[in-house]
Design an enzyme around this catalytic site. Structure first.
Site, PDB file in Angstrom:
ATOM      1  N   ASP A  44       0.858  -1.199   0.064  1.00  0.00           N
ATOM      2  CA  ASP A  44       0.004   0.121  -0.044  1.00  0.00           C
ATOM      3  C   ASP A  44       0.814   0.988  -0.030  1.00  0.00           C
ATOM      4  OD1 ASP A  44      -1.762   2.133   0.769  1.00  0.00           O
ATOM      5  OD2 ASP A  44      -3.108   0.852   1.910  1.00  0.00           O
ATOM      6  N   VAL A  45       0.840   2.007  -0.853  1.00  0.00           N
ATOM      7  CA  VAL A  45       1.750   3.186  -1.147  1.00  0.00           C
ATOM      8  C   VAL A  45       1.623   4.244  -0.163  1.00  0.00           C
ATOM      9  CG1 VAL A  45       1.944   3.080  -3.627  1.00  0.00           C
ATOM     10  CG2 VAL A  45       0.249   4.414  -2.884  1.00  0.00           C
ATOM     11  N   TYR A 140      -9.024  15.500  -6.380  1.00  0.00           N
ATOM     12  CA  TYR A 140      -8.195  15.068  -7.565  1.00  0.00           C
ATOM     13  C   TYR A 140      -7.435  16.384  -7.959  1.00  0.00           C
ATOM     14  CZ  TYR A 140      -6.703  12.608 -11.740  1.00  0.00           C
ATOM     15  OH  TYR A 140      -5.804  12.143 -12.509  1.00  0.00           O
ATOM     16  N   LYS A 144      -3.134  16.443  -8.028  1.00  0.00           N
ATOM     17  CA  LYS A 144      -2.194  16.461  -9.160  1.00  0.00           C
ATOM     18  C   LYS A 144      -1.516  17.748  -9.121  1.00  0.00           C
ATOM     19  CE  LYS A 144      -3.078  12.462 -10.599  1.00  0.00           C
ATOM     20  NZ  LYS A 144      -1.979  11.331 -10.413  1.00  0.00           N
TER      21      LYS A 144
END
Length: 235
Positions: A44-45, A140, A144
């Site tokens: 899991d990052v 989101y 980013k």
């Protein structure tokens, strides 16, 4: 992108994902088609300790990583900001931004310790430089934008160690991330906003990934490469 890097001469590949069956199948397929060692590591990052352990295992199994592609990401769409649940917002930032940092940090530590030059590639988005329409996805977009700036910051810090960092920011792509039910109704709108009137295909990013991973981009770091269908302004 892993397939393209293998075709361009990568000697071994490590795949990281939270989904065991997806990772196992992808590693087996990639090894079958390329013939090079491919190993999958479930992780899991968002888990700093697990990432540190996995990168140590990769270094032991395959050698010090010299190319990293941060592509783990999630998206929540059509959630009005005034009703966006705080836990969902935190989860998205944790995966898209914190995960990219933790993986990059662990790999850069290995590169710097072994004095191995490297290239770290982040997957940003056009959402990181402009607000997408008509879907509502403030978390989101924010994640980013943060990924792009994170990449620039790491590029400045790690340049003396020969570790380059660049971002690929795709336009609207026909990926699994954009196959959510909430997005189906707007895909025609996206296509009509582009000169080619279509979504991009994931393979159309492969050449850019190989370029940023290779010595062909050796004097390039801290860049955010837009890969979309913007119409230039003339006159």
């Amino acid at each position: 992108m892993a397939q393209a890097l293998a075709e361009a001469g990568a000697s071994a590949i490590a795949l990281l994902d939270v989904k065991q069956s997806l990772g196992d199948n992808s590693a087996a397929e990639l090894h079958s088609t390329t013939g090079i060692p491919v190993q999958f590591y479930k992780v899991d990052v968002r888990d700093e300790n697990a990432i540190t352990e996995v990168v140590a295992n990769i270094t032991s199994d395959l050698g010090t990583p010299s190319i990293v592609i941060n592509s783990a990401g999630v998206v929540d769409s059509n959630l009005p900001a005034q009703r966006y649940p705080a836990p969902l917002f935190r989860t998205l930032i944790d995966v898209n931004l914190n995960g990219s940092f933790l993986v990059s940090q662990a790999c850069a530590r290995a590169m710097i310790a072994s004095k191995t030059p490297g290239s770290i590639i982040f997957l940003g988005s056009i959402a990181g430089v402009r607000v997408l329409h008509p879907q509502e996805q403030c978390a989101y977009n924010a994640s980013k934008a943060a990924v792009i700036q994170l990449c620039k910051s790491l590029a400045a810090e790690w340049a003396p160690h020969g570790v380059r960092c660049n971002t690929i920011s795709p336009g609207y792509m026909d990926t699994a991330l954009n196959r959510e039910a909430d997005l189906e109704a707007v895909k025609g709108h996206w296509a009509n906003m582009t000169p080619m009137h279509r979504l991009g295909q994931p393979d159309e990013l492969n050449g850019l990934a190989v370029f940023l991973a290779s010595d062909a981009s050796g004097f390039m770091t801290g860049s955010n490469v837009m890969c979309d269908q913007s119409i230039p302004t003339l006159g």
